[in-house]
Design a protein around this motif. Sequence first.
Motif: not given
Length: 461
Positions: A34-36, A194-208
């Motif tokens: 993925p792009a990130p 605080y999370l900065d890029v984490l929500p966008e990056h992890f949208s490709h591999f969701p931890l939930d």
Amino acid sequence: MSNTDNKTLKAAGLARASGPTIADTLQADGNPPPAPLLESHYEFLGDNDIPTSRYTSAEFEQQEMQKLWPKAWQWACREEHIPDAGDSYVYDIGNYSIIIVRVDEHTINAYLNSCTHRGTRLLAEEGSNYSPGFSCPFHGWSWQVDGTLNPLPGQWDFPHVANGSHNLQAVKCEQWGGFVFFNIDPEAKPLADYLDVLPEHFSHFPLDRRRIKVHVQKILPANWKAAQEAFMEAYHNFETHDSPTGANAQYDIFGKYVSRFIHNIGNYSPQSLSDYPGDKWREPPLTEQQLLEMLAIEDRVLAEGETARSVAAQTMRDTMSSSLGVDLSTCSDSIMLDSIEYHLFPNMFFFPGIAIPMVYRFRPMGNDVDHCIFDMMILEPLAEGASHPEPPEPIKLSVEQSYTEAEALGWLGSIYDEDTGNLQLQQQGFKTTRKGLTLGNYQEARIRRVHLTLEEFLGSH
């Protein structure tokens, strides 16, 4: 900055190991990432030594206890620790103790673990609990799970306790990626800042959509910063792990709070090893077949044109798709194999990978500057349509115990022993040396970023 010319410092920060880069490898993968993962964000942050007193001084530790831990967002638990109304989780960090509680299906609250009468701790042990409310073991004051105070024993003597004046002390509480975060500071910025890029990056591999497969909690003989720094670079691979990989790991600084490294698995660069002494891994270069065997795939002979990396990724897709009940057919080679590690200040690590799917947390052990608590969880992809199972209790290991005693870790146990085996010697060396810690401009830039952000907390809060 040091006395070195500023132009020279910037140039030094641009130096890299020879050989192909992480981007070269990812772009050559048959299943692209993925792009990130193709982004690169490096920032030169200086080259001053880090004072060893930051790891050994009780006074410095007290500054952290007063100005860092009450001000920083931290994760306390996973949402599956508190699935039903009345489920709670106690989390301790240094002097502080927090109660996380599910109030109803849509509401999770956090409170200071302290009676509003005379301060007694309400829930004694860290970990999961259930109760329709909270009660103080000293005088019997009690509260609903939403924090409201119940009628008091001897109410006649407390006319000054009324109108919500002594409800449980609320703490900011938010969720991301299946984790429950808290911040003790009433003026704290939102977690999203605080999370900065984490929500966008992890949208490709969701931890939930992960479940806790294993949770190991170990006491380590080092300051929490030294312990986490052992996991922030791959520079140690050659000596600590006796491995030829790591020279070309990519290090990214996304901002004050978030950084990342990407470390390829399943290949290595003989050219880059020319930057390191010794010929063990260079003469002759490892073959693709040998690399495949290093990945514990010994019954597969590579055809012409096949690479160890691509075959290992596909083998893992096939095996894990079946065993987990998850469709991994479109999962990139990098997500399948690589060590991809995001750090969230001050002490949290999140891995989006499939083969390396951990999360880490490092925290002080009370007020002991020479020891810390290391929580490591393996987050396994959750089968499609499945609900989160009850999470396992942590396997607790003392300083003296080996990670191999946590049998659920399998082959990883010996790796964690290697990763943490130098910490006691380092902590001892901090107290002997006459100088500070010297960091590489690139490979150890993430460590420097943590210290710069820590300085902001200690100096401006």
